[in-house]
Write a protein that holds these residues in place. Structure first.
Motif, PDB file in Angstrom:
ATOM      1  N   GLU A 168       0.825  -1.197   0.000  1.00 62.51           N
ATOM      2  CA  GLU A 168       0.000   0.000   0.000  1.00 62.51           C
ATOM      3  C   GLU A 168       0.861   1.250   0.000  1.00 62.51           C
ATOM      4  O   GLU A 168       1.941   1.284   0.580  1.00 62.51           O
ATOM      5  N   THR A 209       4.726  -3.159   2.517  1.00 61.00           N
ATOM      6  CA  THR A 209       3.894  -4.352   2.478  1.00 61.00           C
ATOM      7  C   THR A 209       2.905  -4.315   3.630  1.00 61.00           C
ATOM      8  O   THR A 209       3.143  -3.669   4.659  1.00 61.00           O
ATOM      9  N   THR A 210       1.788  -4.999   3.477  1.00 56.70           N
ATOM     10  CA  THR A 210       0.717  -4.924   4.465  1.00 56.70           C
ATOM     11  C   THR A 210       0.714  -6.086   5.447  1.00 56.70           C
ATOM     12  O   THR A 210       0.089  -5.990   6.505  1.00 56.70           O
TER      13      THR A 210
END
Length: 291
Positions: free
Chosen positions: A148, A189-190
């Motif tokens: 994101e 990164t999530t």
């Protein structure tokens, strides 16, 4: 007198060289072709796209180290008869050409041979990811991307693309366009990964870029958040840009993180000044660590 001594020294050197040649047996030869990365059936496809940049090979003959050589290569071996040849895949660590490392996530290749003087044995080595490797993968083949954009600092956005590029693997990749308006991209990164300290851990990423890209690691712990920039992927010449692959070691940053940390990968790019519009393409992002 000086001339006489010089002539005597020259004859002595020639005699020594001739003696070395006569006493040195004719070698057998080992020729090694480029590595092939195959799927490990026990991983059931968990390893994702099989892109690789195994650029070097560690050679052992009968468990004796011969050396590390840039692949492909041909070298002499001063041994003949039955031997066991073991080849280990070696990568460039963190994109630094002088830093080579046996890649801990891939199997070695081993085979028995009978070597003969003045004859060549040719090997096309095959390797696979080991069965005990943990993978986290973002290959952009799903509409739900696990990366994101930072809502506070990023003005450029990551988007899916399927433009036809040379040597591109898969159906989609991530694309970032930087220009005077959208001049900064910051993303992470999530999925929070629990990577243990003291085990081998790496990030693999394929990239096709005419703008610098920085990779880092974010550690999240009860004591707070730390963001460490780790490696820069240098901009390529727009006239000669190609897909590249880099192997980035994470061990040191993870070991230095607070206890009970989980980890995210971070990415930062700022528009380079030479061109008004630049792009970065990324694909096959893999975080790997051993069980």
């Amino acid at each position: 007198m000086i001339l006489v001594r010089f002539i005597v020294s020259i004859f002595a050197l020639i005699f020594m060289l001739n003696s070395c040649v006569k006493n040195n047996p004719d070698p057998s030869w080992l020729e090694v072709n480029d590595w092939v990365l195959e799927s490990n059936i026990s991983l059931s496809g968990e390893e994702g796209e099989l892109t690789q940049n195994i650029s070097n090979t560690k050679v052992l003959v009968n468990n004796q180290l011969i050396g590390i050589f840039e692949t492909p290569f041909r070298i002499p071996l001063l041994v003949d008869g039955p031997v066991t040849i073991r080849l280990e895949p070696v990568i460039i660590n963190n994109g630094i050409s002088a830093t080579k490392k046996v890649y801990p996530f891939m199997d070695f290749y081993q085979e028995e041979f009978v070597l003969s003087k003045n004859e060549t044995v040719t090997i096309s080595p095959v390797t696979r990811y080991k069965s005990n490797v943990n993978f986290w993968i973002e290959d952009f083949e799903d509409i739900n991307i696990a990366i994101e954009n930072d809502p506070n600092t990023s003005v450029a956005n990551l988007q899916l693309s399927n433009e036809n590029l040379n040597d591109f693997n898969g159906n989609y990749y991530g694309k970032i366009i930087l220009n005077d308006t959208d001049s900064t991209w910051v993303a992470y990164t999530t999925d929070q990964l629990s990577i243990p300290k003291g085990v081998s851990s790496f990030l693999e990423i394929d990239y096709y870029n005419i703008n610098d890209l920085y990779q880092g690691i974010i550690s999240l712990s009860p004591s707070g958040q730390q963001n460490n920039v780790n490696v820069r992927m240098n901009a390529q010449d727009p006239e000669a840009v190609v897909w590249k692959k880099i192997y980035i070691e994470l061990n040191e940053l993870i070991t230095a993180s607070p206890n009970q940390s989980t980890f995210l990968q971070s990415f930062v790019a700022n528009l380079d000044s030479e061109l008004s519009t630049r792009f970065i393409h990324i694909d096959n992002i893999k975080v790997l660590w051993l069980q």
